[in-house]
Design a protein around this motif. Sequence first.
Motif, PDB file in Angstrom:
ATOM      1  N   THR A 276       6.418   7.316  -1.860  1.00 26.71           N
ATOM      2  CA  THR A 276       7.457   6.666  -1.049  1.00 26.71           C
ATOM      3  C   THR A 276       6.893   6.294   0.317  1.00 26.71           C
ATOM      4  O   THR A 276       6.443   7.167   1.062  1.00 26.71           O
ATOM      5  CB  THR A 276       8.668   7.593  -0.840  1.00 26.71           C
ATOM      6  N   PRO A 277       6.891   5.027   0.672  1.00 23.16           N
ATOM      7  CA  PRO A 277       6.416   4.655   2.008  1.00 23.16           C
ATOM      8  C   PRO A 277       7.383   5.145   3.088  1.00 23.16           C
ATOM      9  O   PRO A 277       8.595   5.187   2.872  1.00 23.16           O
ATOM     10  CB  PRO A 277       6.355   3.132   1.968  1.00 23.16           C
ATOM     11  N   ILE A 278       6.833   5.510   4.251  1.00 24.54           N
ATOM     12  CA  ILE A 278       7.630   5.984   5.383  1.00 24.54           C
ATOM     13  C   ILE A 278       7.230   5.169   6.606  1.00 24.54           C
ATOM     14  O   ILE A 278       6.034   5.004   6.887  1.00 24.54           O
ATOM     15  CB  ILE A 278       7.403   7.481   5.647  1.00 24.54           C
ATOM     16  N   LEU A 279       8.230   4.682   7.315  1.00 26.86           N
ATOM     17  CA  LEU A 279       7.988   3.910   8.535  1.00 26.86           C
ATOM     18  C   LEU A 279       8.704   4.567   9.697  1.00 26.86           C
ATOM     19  O   LEU A 279       9.918   4.796   9.640  1.00 26.86           O
ATOM     20  CB  LEU A 279       8.495   2.474   8.358  1.00 26.86           C
ATOM     21  N   GLY A 280       7.974   4.879  10.748  1.00 23.02           N
ATOM     22  CA  GLY A 280       8.572   5.355  11.989  1.00 23.02           C
ATOM     23  C   GLY A 280       8.393   4.301  13.062  1.00 23.02           C
ATOM     24  O   GLY A 280       7.297   3.742  13.205  1.00 23.02           O
TER      25      GLY A 280
ATOM     26  N   ASN B 186      -2.713  10.997   6.459  1.00 19.07           N
ATOM     27  CA  ASN B 186      -3.000   9.564   6.302  1.00 19.07           C
ATOM     28  C   ASN B 186      -1.943   8.651   6.915  1.00 19.07           C
ATOM     29  O   ASN B 186      -1.718   7.534   6.439  1.00 19.07           O
ATOM     30  CB  ASN B 186      -3.170   9.207   4.816  1.00 19.07           C
ATOM     31  N   VAL B 187      -1.281   9.127   7.955  1.00 19.54           N
ATOM     32  CA  VAL B 187      -0.319   8.272   8.657  1.00 19.54           C
ATOM     33  C   VAL B 187      -1.086   7.297   9.547  1.00 19.54           C
ATOM     34  O   VAL B 187      -1.899   7.707  10.381  1.00 19.54           O
ATOM     35  CB  VAL B 187       0.652   9.113   9.504  1.00 19.54           C
TER      36      VAL B 187
ATOM     37  N   ASN C 128       0.807  -1.225   0.000  1.00 20.09           N
ATOM     38  CA  ASN C 128       0.000   0.000   0.000  1.00 20.09           C
ATOM     39  C   ASN C 128       0.838   1.272   0.000  1.00 20.09           C
ATOM     40  O   ASN C 128       0.294   2.367  -0.037  1.00 20.09           O
ATOM     41  CB  ASN C 128      -0.932   0.005   1.218  1.00 20.09           C
ATOM     42  N   ARG C 129       2.167   1.118   0.085  1.00 23.01           N
ATOM     43  CA  ARG C 129       3.076   2.272   0.126  1.00 23.01           C
ATOM     44  C   ARG C 129       2.628   3.280   1.190  1.00 23.01           C
ATOM     45  O   ARG C 129       2.560   4.478   0.976  1.00 23.01           O
ATOM     46  CB  ARG C 129       3.160   2.937  -1.245  1.00 23.01           C
ATOM     47  N   GLN C 130       2.339   2.741   2.362  1.00 23.06           N
ATOM     48  CA  GLN C 130       1.731   3.494   3.458  1.00 23.06           C
ATOM     49  C   GLN C 130       2.769   4.307   4.232  1.00 23.06           C
ATOM     50  O   GLN C 130       3.957   3.973   4.255  1.00 23.06           O
ATOM     51  CB  GLN C 130       1.064   2.508   4.422  1.00 23.06           C
ATOM     52  N   ARG C 131       2.316   5.364   4.885  1.00 24.68           N
ATOM     53  CA  ARG C 131       3.083   6.025   5.934  1.00 24.68           C
ATOM     54  C   ARG C 131       2.581   5.468   7.263  1.00 24.68           C
ATOM     55  O   ARG C 131       1.395   5.593   7.581  1.00 24.68           O
ATOM     56  CB  ARG C 131       2.916   7.540   5.866  1.00 24.68           C
ATOM     57  N   LEU C 132       3.487   4.869   8.027  1.00 25.26           N
ATOM     58  CA  LEU C 132       3.084   4.070   9.184  1.00 25.26           C
ATOM     59  C   LEU C 132       3.986   4.356  10.372  1.00 25.26           C
ATOM     60  O   LEU C 132       5.203   4.470  10.226  1.00 25.26           O
ATOM     61  CB  LEU C 132       3.175   2.582   8.811  1.00 25.26           C
ATOM     62  N   VAL C 133       3.396   4.456  11.568  1.00 26.60           N
ATOM     63  CA  VAL C 133       4.145   4.557  12.813  1.00 26.60           C
ATOM     64  C   VAL C 133       3.873   3.288  13.621  1.00 26.60           C
ATOM     65  O   VAL C 133       2.716   2.977  13.920  1.00 26.60           O
ATOM     66  CB  VAL C 133       3.741   5.804  13.624  1.00 26.60           C
ATOM     67  N   VAL C 134       4.933   2.554  13.954  1.00 27.68           N
ATOM     68  CA  VAL C 134       4.816   1.326  14.739  1.00 27.68           C
ATOM     69  C   VAL C 134       5.314   1.603  16.149  1.00 27.68           C
ATOM     70  O   VAL C 134       6.480   1.966  16.344  1.00 27.68           O
ATOM     71  CB  VAL C 134       5.632   0.188  14.095  1.00 27.68           C
ATOM     72  N   VAL C 135       4.422   1.452  17.115  1.00 22.08           N
ATOM     73  CA  VAL C 135       4.768   1.633  18.528  1.00 22.08           C
ATOM     74  C   VAL C 135       4.598   0.278  19.211  1.00 22.08           C
ATOM     75  O   VAL C 135       3.470  -0.163  19.470  1.00 22.08           O
ATOM     76  CB  VAL C 135       3.866   2.690  19.202  1.00 22.08           C
TER      77      VAL C 135
END
Length: 686
Positions: free
Chosen positions: A180-184, A204-205, A37-44
């Motif tokens: 560009t997908p972004i992962l934090g 849309n993060v 999905n080429r998502q912008r995602l924050v993983v906690v």
Amino acid sequence: MTDLLLSTAQTILRDSLGDQASFREGQWEAISSIVQNRQRLVVVQRTGWGKSLVYFIATRLMREQNRGLTILISPLLSLMRNQIEQTTKFGLLATRIDSTNPDDHASIERAILNNEIDLLLISPERLGNDKFRANVWNHIHEKIGLLVVDEVHCISDWGHDFRPDYRRVMNILSELSLDTPILGTTATANTRVIEDVQSILGENVQVSRGSLMRDTLQLYTYPEPRSIAYRLVLLSHLLKSIKGTGIIYCTTIRDCETVAQWLQTDGFEVEAYHSQVSNREELENRLLKNDVRALVASVALGMGFDKPDLSFVIHFQLPGSIISYYQQIGRAGRGIDNAYIILMHGKEDRDIQEYFIDNAFPRLDIILQVANEFDTDRIFSLAMLENEFNLKRATANKIIQQLEIEGFIFKTSDGYRKTGQSIPNFVRWEQLTAKRYQELDQMEAFIASQGCLMQFLADALEDPTYPQQCGRCKGCRSLESKFVLNQDDYESVQKFLLEGDPIWIEARKQWAGRNIITPRAKLNHINEAGLALSFYNDDGWGKRVKNGKYNDNYFDDKLVDASVDLIRTHWSDQIQWVTNIPSTRHPVLVPNFAKRLANKLNLPYIDAIQCYNPYPEQKTRQNSQLKLQNISDAFRIKSDIPHSPVLLVDDMIVSGWSLTLVGWLLREQKVKQVFPFVLAMVVGNM
């Protein structure tokens, strides 16, 4: 497509970690959202959950689809080294560009441009490096397959470990391709931090957030503050009782060294680990291989260090916040069923943490003064800022760094000048300072808590799963310490603290700027390496020195005797006479001590130095050049002094300029050698 991608991902996982490996809840979902999905995602997720696995497998899948390399922004060199070692398991070719491998930069840059690298690790500071931007970033930013911001809480003002250079990430987001997908990733972010990170990373993060409970950790606290000597005896007792290897956290470099030296003296194989240790990578490997029982570490050993069988984490002092505490204890119990987490503290701990809080950001009024001067279109160098505004080098650096990141100034060949933007709003810094004090209060509440300690942590971190009591900690099991202080052991520690390793004073070799004393930058006369009896206010002689100066106006005979022993041990028959640096504020204190010291050493005392031009206290001057300038015409050497080697005595050393200048004046009068000696070395405000 989804089933095929999942099957490929599972194959990579098993090839990397073994046939029995499977995705934890949320891992595949995170990978899929990035790759498909080429998502912008924050993983906690809690430490040890496997956040790095997400971006390693996502990178592998995207590289197999001929997508661009992954850029991983990582905050610590130790973390980068650990991550690169892990990538080999996943079949990735990874490298890093940082300050430790400048000779490799050219070849690494060529490999990146030739699309030969799968994953590049950089620090956030590298994003502000002109050479990196010209040679690498400007060629690849639209082709990046994945941008990973590790320890993404650092990007938020409200994160416990906010780093201004992480704000540079904000400046590059607009330079990425829109898809560009972004992962934090982070293990330590509450709701406020997560919302702030979402606003920074854009619309849309998505957020993947799991439970922060750790069912392998057994938490124990000692609620009563204890002296350093008491805690050192307790620490030896604990290491004799707990099996396995671990980390002992201390707040300051000095304490790391003291604790490590004591445990070594007591027969334990431990090593100090902090920012000034040159062989940190070697020490990490020794702990990984169980070649040492423990590392006595500062926060330099924290995020990313992965040893699955680490069986204990002990805090010798109180951390500054629940979040940093949780980050550090997360090193333990990842691959074993039980790990001991122990927290002790001393009365001085809050003072130390308050010092860190108060010095984290420059004062708002100083920043505004500097910004207003830039507003007049002046060009400033770092040295000009230091001297014009009476700033420490570190403070001037922080101001320049923040003003540059905010886009208010830019660097030229002559210095820094204004861009044309209005002065940034720095009120939030004051708000952050207030928040840090609240976090410190919360940490003190934790150590005094009678309830479930793990639940306290989960509540403080706003764990969304609302966990129940852990059933393992001190509160849940109503545990009480059975430790009884042995008087012989306590006296051994006190003896160690009083007699520890000598504290050497390195001689200065250059003036702080030309033409303050001489036109030359290099000193033509250099003192011998000096000695200090103690660190100011420490549990050895330091508290006695403090009391003598500020309460009694007299340094007692025990300080004289200890000084005599130290001087005889290291300088034996080299010294022929004694003098001291005079003071207009305490005219009797140091001369009285120096005369008694000379008498015990069977040496003549000579009143050789005159302070004929009283000067403001050195502590009012914040940097080296101003400190030297402050005393430049204060002292005069009297006539007819011996030319033989002299012991030059003072009570304390902060910058060392008084000893350097007076020693130089004595050498100018043909004194052969100058041996500086002080009762206490002052570090920071301690």
